[in-house]
Design an enzyme around this catalytic site. Structure first.
Site: not given
Length: 529
Positions: A39, A170, A63, A35
């Site tokens: 975040h 983002k 992913q 983090l």
């Protein structure tokens, strides 16, 4: 703060909290850990808007491609736990791969191999987003990435069943795909995209920034500068993708350490490449510095400005908004009138406002006609009937908060309001305009005043209209009660947007309030258009 590693414990906790409080607002912040301030900005937003905040920390193997940094992805649970605790998080959910995927994702014939090596997507139910959205931008070089993202996000939404889920802008392609997923499956969650958090150099914050040296971070900041140059070209009047992208690529080329993967201009919702920006465009880049892959983006809008004015009942929003629109030569969008129109419709059709199912059926079988042109007179029709004056009655006023609290009504009307603002050029007022309807409004104002002052103003209005059959004390009680209802309702409660300018109107004339807003508009907007 609680930390859970199992689905059973997480569900047990959430079920307990839901049974103890009706209409419990739950915010979910899905992360892969490591983090940073970006975040934390999501967590802060979730903390402001929900009773319970859940942060998931899961490095999702689905992913990552075979040559990507899954094994090396930064992991620091103890630091993440400390940051979450300091940010007021209620629950951290940190499941293992086996917990998330179960035996169906494990190759049973290789039980001796660590679980990390055993995740096999062919044994799992797949969530496949639209190919048109996954085959562009990052999807070109990361096949299967967004299917993996969609699978894990769908699972987390199912497990937590949040009111809202928070993602960083983002990852704009990810946000667009998740929004499409939620819309296609009619999932009852609001996807909230939060602004990109940046380092002092302009570099977008990312967990992968930990891979970079200080020199590389400075070199990578060229991506943000390139986006800014693209925006400058757009603002100068050239709306074509060809010219905008040429400027972006030229700027990046000045930094030899950066290998540009792509620079694209696409529709922010469908991700379809644009040739010309007619309303809005997503200017996105991806590049490598060394072995680290970075992404960044910027929204560019070809629309007139939007001014969003929020505040509690009786703070003078309608009067001020209408006159500000006149002074600035913009259209006036009275969103409160829309809620009043639905209230009027429910009352005249004898539809019980307490019957949410009947109200949902009623509103979604109706149509609104709203004239925004101040030159021809602002009018509002519902199902073909002009209700411009009828919706101002005391009877409608007394019931409008009940209608506004019905989720189906708000969903219907928010969509209508957003359509009105698609090309901009409006001043809109309500109670969640800057926070929910137009979170990207160029100027946000929060008008407020004391209960006593708002009651006094309302009584004067009623006297002027020969309808003063109510005492000041009763008005104070009514307005205080409405404030409580509006600020505690389940859907889009009344609150000040983080970037709104608050104007306390006690002791100010209408002209003074208007002058202040017009001054802010000129200061913040005129010079950029």
């Amino acid at each position: 703060m609680r930390l859970f590693t199992t689905i059973a414990a997480l569900r047990c906790y959430l079920n307990s909290e839901k049974s103890a409080a009706s209409n419990l607002q739950i915010g979910l912040v899905p992360t892969m850990g490591a983090l940073h301030s970006g975040h934390l900005s999501l967590i802060q937003r979730a903390r402001q808007e929900n009773a319970i905040v859940v942060v998931s920390i899961f490095v999702n193997p689905l992913q990552f491609g075979p040559k990507e940094d899954f094994q090396d992805y930064p992991r620091n649970l103890e630091q993440d736990r400390l940051l979450c605790e300091q940010a007021g998080v209620d629950v951290i959910f940190v499941p293992s791969e086996l917990e998330m995927f179960g035996k169906s994702g494990i190759d049973a014939g290789n039980s001796e191999i660590p679980v990390l090596k055993l995740i096999d997507p062919s044994f799992l139910t797949q969530v496949v987003p639209p190919v048109a959205m996954t085959s562009v931008l990052c999807g070109k070089s990361r096949p299967g990435h967004f299917q993996g993202v969609a699978a894990i996000v769908t699972k987390l939404l199912s497990l937590v069943q949040p009111t809202r889920a928070y993602f960083g802008q983002k990852d704009a392609q990810q946000v667009a795909i998740i929004r499409q997923l939620v819309a296609d499956f009619n999932l009852p969650v609001q996807i909230v995209a939060c602004p990109i958090a940046r380092e002092a150099s302009g570099l977008a914050m990312s967990s992968r920034n930990q891979y970079l040296t200080q020199e590389q971070k400075q070199q990578a900041s060229v991506l943000y500068r390139a986006l800014q140059q693209g925006l400058k070209t757009f603002s100068s009047g050239d709306r074509t993708a060809k010219e905008i992208l040429a400027v972006v690529k030229s700027e990046v080329a000045q930094e030899s350490a950066i290998q540009l993967e792509y620079a694209e201009l696409v529709d922010p919702n469908s991700l379809i490449p644009l040739e010309v920006v007619k309303t809005a465009g997503l200017l996105a880049v991806a590049a490598k510095i060394g072995s680290t892959r970075l992404i960044d983006n910027m929204m560019i809008r070809n629309r007139l400005p939007i001014v969003a004015i929020d505040g509690p009942a009786g703070s003078g929003k309608s009067t001020v908004t209408r006159k500000v629109a006149q002074v600035l030569g913009l259209s006036y969008l009275d969103t409160g009138a829309m809620y009043r129109a639905v209230t009027w419709l429910a009352m005249t059709t004898n539809t019980p406002i307490s019957d949410e199912f009947a109200i949902a059926e009623l509103v979604n079988s109706s149509y609104l006609e709203y004239n925004l042109d101040p030159a021809s007179g602002l009018t509002l029709k519902i199902n073909g009937e002009d209700v411009t004056e009828a919706i101002r009655s005391l009877e409608v006023t007394a019931r409008v908060s009940e209608i506004a609290a019905v989720p189906a009504v708000r969903e219907f009307l928010v969509e209508q309001q957003r359509r009105c603002g698609k090309i901009g050029g409006i001043v809109a007022e309500g109670r969640d305009i800057g926070t929910n309807v137009f979170p990207d409004a160029e100027l946000k104002i929060f008008l407020t005043a004391s209960v006593k002052e708002r009651s006094r103003r309302r009584l004067l209005e009623l006297k002027d209209a020969d309808r003063a059959n109510i005492s000041l004390e009763q008005l104070e009680r009514d307005i205080a009660l409405r404030d409580e209802k509006d600020s505690t309702r389940e859907v889009s409660p009344l609150r000040k947007a983080a970037d709104a300018v608050e104007i306390e109107t006690d002791g100010l004339t209408i002209a003074e309030v208007i002058d202040r807003i017009v001054g802010l508009y000129k200061q913040r907007i005129v010079n950029s258009y």
